[in-house]
Design a protein around this motif. Structure first.
Motif, PDB file in Angstrom:
ATOM      1  N   THR A 162      26.249  20.976 -16.065  1.00  0.00           N
ATOM      2  CA  THR A 162      25.861  21.033 -17.639  1.00  0.00           C
ATOM      3  C   THR A 162      26.203  22.802 -18.021  1.00  0.00           C
ATOM      4  O   THR A 162      27.261  23.362 -17.347  1.00  0.00           O
ATOM      5  CB  THR A 162      24.405  21.681 -16.648  1.00  0.00           C
ATOM      6  OG1 THR A 162      23.886  22.737 -16.423  1.00  0.00           O
ATOM      7  CG2 THR A 162      23.307  20.326 -16.697  1.00  0.00           C
ATOM      8  N   ALA A 163      25.262  23.490 -18.905  1.00  0.00           N
ATOM      9  CA  ALA A 163      26.096  24.229 -19.321  1.00  0.00           C
ATOM     10  C   ALA A 163      25.705  25.926 -18.278  1.00  0.00           C
ATOM     11  O   ALA A 163      26.642  26.164 -18.630  1.00  0.00           O
ATOM     12  CB  ALA A 163      25.820  24.471 -21.367  1.00  0.00           C
ATOM     13  N   ALA A 164      24.491  25.814 -18.558  1.00  0.00           N
ATOM     14  CA  ALA A 164      24.111  26.304 -16.745  1.00  0.00           C
ATOM     15  C   ALA A 164      25.273  26.548 -15.724  1.00  0.00           C
ATOM     16  O   ALA A 164      25.277  27.852 -15.086  1.00  0.00           O
ATOM     17  CB  ALA A 164      23.020  26.525 -16.244  1.00  0.00           C
ATOM     18  N   ASN A 215      37.122  18.474 -32.397  1.00  0.00           N
ATOM     19  CA  ASN A 215      36.732  19.019 -31.665  1.00  0.00           C
ATOM     20  C   ASN A 215      37.751  19.860 -31.873  1.00  0.00           C
ATOM     21  O   ASN A 215      38.602  19.520 -30.241  1.00  0.00           O
ATOM     22  CB  ASN A 215      35.739  18.565 -30.946  1.00  0.00           C
ATOM     23  CG  ASN A 215      34.327  19.311 -30.604  1.00  0.00           C
ATOM     24  OD1 ASN A 215      35.402  20.860 -30.085  1.00  0.00           O
ATOM     25  ND2 ASN A 215      33.143  19.095 -30.146  1.00  0.00           N
ATOM     26  N   PRO A 216      37.603  21.536 -31.844  1.00  0.00           N
ATOM     27  CA  PRO A 216      38.394  22.186 -31.336  1.00  0.00           C
ATOM     28  C   PRO A 216      38.351  22.733 -29.855  1.00  0.00           C
ATOM     29  O   PRO A 216      39.135  23.572 -29.388  1.00  0.00           O
ATOM     30  CB  PRO A 216      38.166  23.356 -32.875  1.00  0.00           C
ATOM     31  CG  PRO A 216      36.463  23.027 -33.431  1.00  0.00           C
ATOM     32  CD  PRO A 216      36.435  21.750 -32.951  1.00  0.00           C
ATOM     33  N   ASN A 217      37.232  22.510 -29.714  1.00  0.00           N
ATOM     34  CA  ASN A 217      37.251  23.165 -28.190  1.00  0.00           C
ATOM     35  C   ASN A 217      37.660  21.451 -27.460  1.00  0.00           C
ATOM     36  O   ASN A 217      37.741  21.965 -25.996  1.00  0.00           O
ATOM     37  CB  ASN A 217      35.379  23.086 -27.518  1.00  0.00           C
ATOM     38  CG  ASN A 217      35.199  23.562 -26.545  1.00  0.00           C
ATOM     39  OD1 ASN A 217      34.452  22.891 -25.088  1.00  0.00           O
ATOM     40  ND2 ASN A 217      35.942  24.398 -26.075  1.00  0.00           N
ATOM     41  N   VAL A 218      38.528  20.560 -27.657  1.00  0.00           N
ATOM     42  CA  VAL A 218      39.039  19.085 -26.974  1.00  0.00           C
ATOM     43  C   VAL A 218      39.877  19.738 -26.817  1.00  0.00           C
ATOM     44  O   VAL A 218      40.081  19.796 -27.793  1.00  0.00           O
ATOM     45  CB  VAL A 218      38.337  17.932 -28.093  1.00  0.00           C
ATOM     46  CG1 VAL A 218      39.556  17.300 -26.901  1.00  0.00           C
ATOM     47  CG2 VAL A 218      36.933  17.915 -27.508  1.00  0.00           C
ATOM     48  N   SER A 219      39.959  20.228 -25.188  1.00  0.00           N
ATOM     49  CA  SER A 219      41.823  20.289 -25.353  1.00  0.00           C
ATOM     50  C   SER A 219      42.721  18.622 -24.573  1.00  0.00           C
ATOM     51  O   SER A 219      44.227  18.782 -25.246  1.00  0.00           O
ATOM     52  CB  SER A 219      42.252  20.629 -23.825  1.00  0.00           C
ATOM     53  OG  SER A 219      41.457  21.747 -23.971  1.00  0.00           O
ATOM     54  N   ARG A 227      41.272  28.534 -22.475  1.00  0.00           N
ATOM     55  CA  ARG A 227      41.846  29.454 -23.041  1.00  0.00           C
ATOM     56  C   ARG A 227      43.536  29.833 -22.033  1.00  0.00           C
ATOM     57  O   ARG A 227      43.361  31.443 -21.522  1.00  0.00           O
ATOM     58  CB  ARG A 227      41.073  30.810 -23.463  1.00  0.00           C
ATOM     59  CG  ARG A 227      41.079  31.100 -24.372  1.00  0.00           C
ATOM     60  CD  ARG A 227      40.152  32.323 -24.867  1.00  0.00           C
ATOM     61  NE  ARG A 227      38.347  32.646 -24.235  1.00  0.00           N
ATOM     62  CZ  ARG A 227      37.603  32.487 -24.815  1.00  0.00           C
ATOM     63  NH1 ARG A 227      37.353  32.232 -25.526  1.00  0.00           N
ATOM     64  NH2 ARG A 227      37.066  33.686 -23.648  1.00  0.00           N
ATOM     65  N   GLY A 228      43.417  29.130 -21.038  1.00  0.00           N
ATOM     66  CA  GLY A 228      44.334  29.470 -20.074  1.00  0.00           C
ATOM     67  C   GLY A 228      46.432  28.839 -21.118  1.00  0.00           C
ATOM     68  O   GLY A 228      46.231  28.754 -21.964  1.00  0.00           O
ATOM     69  N   ALA A 278      28.899  26.879 -24.927  1.00  0.00           N
ATOM     70  CA  ALA A 278      28.953  27.807 -23.595  1.00  0.00           C
ATOM     71  C   ALA A 278      30.198  27.781 -23.518  1.00  0.00           C
ATOM     72  O   ALA A 278      31.226  28.797 -22.555  1.00  0.00           O
ATOM     73  CB  ALA A 278      28.159  27.196 -22.399  1.00  0.00           C
ATOM     74  N   CYS A 279      31.192  25.906 -23.191  1.00  0.00           N
ATOM     75  CA  CYS A 279      32.532  26.590 -23.123  1.00  0.00           C
ATOM     76  C   CYS A 279      33.492  27.684 -24.201  1.00  0.00           C
ATOM     77  O   CYS A 279      34.561  28.170 -23.426  1.00  0.00           O
ATOM     78  CB  CYS A 279      33.446  25.309 -22.643  1.00  0.00           C
ATOM     79  SG  CYS A 279      32.344  24.472 -21.391  1.00  0.00           S
ATOM     80  N   ALA A 280      33.277  27.350 -24.593  1.00  0.00           N
ATOM     81  CA  ALA A 280      33.888  27.623 -26.240  1.00  0.00           C
ATOM     82  C   ALA A 280      34.087  29.575 -25.744  1.00  0.00           C
ATOM     83  O   ALA A 280      34.740  30.338 -26.279  1.00  0.00           O
ATOM     84  CB  ALA A 280      33.986  27.455 -27.787  1.00  0.00           C
ATOM     85  N   GLU A 281      32.452  29.675 -25.999  1.00  0.00           N
ATOM     86  CA  GLU A 281      32.700  31.093 -25.710  1.00  0.00           C
ATOM     87  C   GLU A 281      32.840  31.572 -23.847  1.00  0.00           C
ATOM     88  O   GLU A 281      33.663  32.787 -24.241  1.00  0.00           O
ATOM     89  CB  GLU A 281      30.745  31.606 -24.902  1.00  0.00           C
ATOM     90  CG  GLU A 281      31.101  32.963 -24.256  1.00  0.00           C
ATOM     91  CD  GLU A 281      29.232  33.063 -24.142  1.00  0.00           C
ATOM     92  OE1 GLU A 281      28.826  33.892 -23.591  1.00  0.00           O
ATOM     93  OE2 GLU A 281      28.685  31.417 -24.964  1.00  0.00           O
ATOM     94  N   LEU A 282      32.421  30.803 -22.944  1.00  0.00           N
ATOM     95  CA  LEU A 282      34.091  30.903 -22.304  1.00  0.00           C
ATOM     96  C   LEU A 282      35.981  30.864 -21.758  1.00  0.00           C
ATOM     97  O   LEU A 282      36.264  31.260 -20.984  1.00  0.00           O
ATOM     98  CB  LEU A 282      33.286  30.191 -20.792  1.00  0.00           C
ATOM     99  CG  LEU A 282      31.639  30.744 -20.638  1.00  0.00           C
ATOM    100  CD1 LEU A 282      31.382  29.744 -19.680  1.00  0.00           C
ATOM    101  CD2 LEU A 282      31.630  32.895 -20.661  1.00  0.00           C
TER     102      LEU A 282
END
Length: 334
Positions: A154-156, A275-279, A8-9, A193-197
């Protein structure tokens, strides 16, 4: 060449990036490496990914020389830090000492005053994350990097780092994991997790080290000169995919690629970009022609039915267990 936001940058990057792992300073001569970089530029690629450890630091130097004379504002240059770059006990990891020294060394080799993205190449369980993030923040605030990212976390681990980054007012915008039709371990935990953040994926090995080109045939030895015959590291990385049951499934993808008007390699790159989370998808090359061919996957839209048939073919051999991401955190300091 199409461009996408990195997470989201605000920064836009080419959705196909050029990476020089296992090639520059190692597998190919510098003239060929330079020709590959220029082929990437000709294809509209503006994003270049490297790391201080590649080819024992030589890859950064080769890339810096290849990009010399290009308009710096028109490029996005990424590098990474973590793995050993010297013999000393502090020539590795994510300590403040190593980060502050490594960024300066990378900038010198790349012949630039800043990198657009500075990435932690692995999670360092032996350095407090607060120390690492504070050093990253100082690097950004000093103007030596615009954004920060991570690779194979990892996600965590990403969630913890993102919380600290917000407190320190530093933009953590990216994750760089392995991702392909055959390696889907990020889908269960890291991607959500990344999509959320607001963190985007810059994925490496979308062609599974060349296996998804279809050149490796079941029951036959690897072609001469291929990555599977490279004794400088390439053979070790690709070996997990060189099983007949995997190679047979890859051959079943040929008619699907033909139906889409693509080569198998282009289909593989286009697949990760759905994949929409892939930039961005990182591609490498040992020959300039490979760059242009892979770049043709930019802007391709695969129909849902085709995506479903690809998954049906690859599901029996695709690695999906998220525990494989946890295994990427070194148990001992390298």
């Amino acid at each position: 060449m199409e461009h996408r936001h990195l997470g989201r940058g605000g920064m836009l990057i080419s959705e196909i990036a050029y990476g020089n792992w296992l090639t520059h300073g190692s597998q190919v001569e510098e003239d060929t490496a330079t020709d590959c970089v220029h082929a990437a530029l000709d294809a509209g690629i503006t994003t270049f990914d490297t790391a201080d450890v590649y080819a024992d630091t030589r890859a950064e130097s080769v890339l810096g020389r290849a990009l010399k004379g290009e308009r710096r504002e028109g490029l996005e240059i990424f590098t990474k830090v973590y793995w050993p770059t010297g013999p000393g006990p502090n020539d590795r990891g994510l300590s403040r000492k190593h980060l502050m020294e490594s960024i300066d060394n990378s900038l010198r080799r790349l012949q630039t005053e800043y990198v657009d993205l500075y990435q932690a190449h692995r999670f360092d369980r032996f350095t407090p994350l607060e120390e690492t993030m504070e050093a990253c923040a100082d690097i950004v605030h000093a103007g030596k990097a615009h954004y920060i990212g991570v690779s194979e976390w990892t996600a965590a681990q990403i969630r913890h780092a993102h919380a600290l980054a917000r407190e320190l007012r530093v933009p953590l915008v990216s994750s760089q994991p392995q991702y392909s039709m055959l390696w889907r371990v990020i889908e269960a935990e890291v991607v959500p997790a990344c999509a959320e953040l607001g963190i985007g994926q810059i994925v490496w090995s979308p062609i599974a080290q060349g296996v998804l080109t279809g050149k490796y045939q079941p029951g036959q030895p690897p072609p001469d000169g291929s990555r599977a015959t490279d004794d400088k590291g390439g053979a070790d990385v690709i070996s997990r995919f060189l099983r007949d049951e995997v190679l047979e499934r890859v051959q079943l993808l040929r008619p699907l690629a033909a139906e889409a008007g693509l080569t198998l390699a282009q289909l593989a790159v286009a697949w990760v970009l759905q994949n929409p989370n892939v930039s961005a998808a990182i591609v490498g090359a040992s020959r300039p022609a490979q760059v242009g061919e892979n770049a043709k996957a930019s802007g391709v839209r695969l129909e849902p039915d085709l995506m479903a048939r690809i998954s049906e073919i690859t599901a029996p051999v695709a690695v999906t267990d998220p525990v494989r991401t946890y295994e990427q955190t070194p148990a001992q300091r390298p």
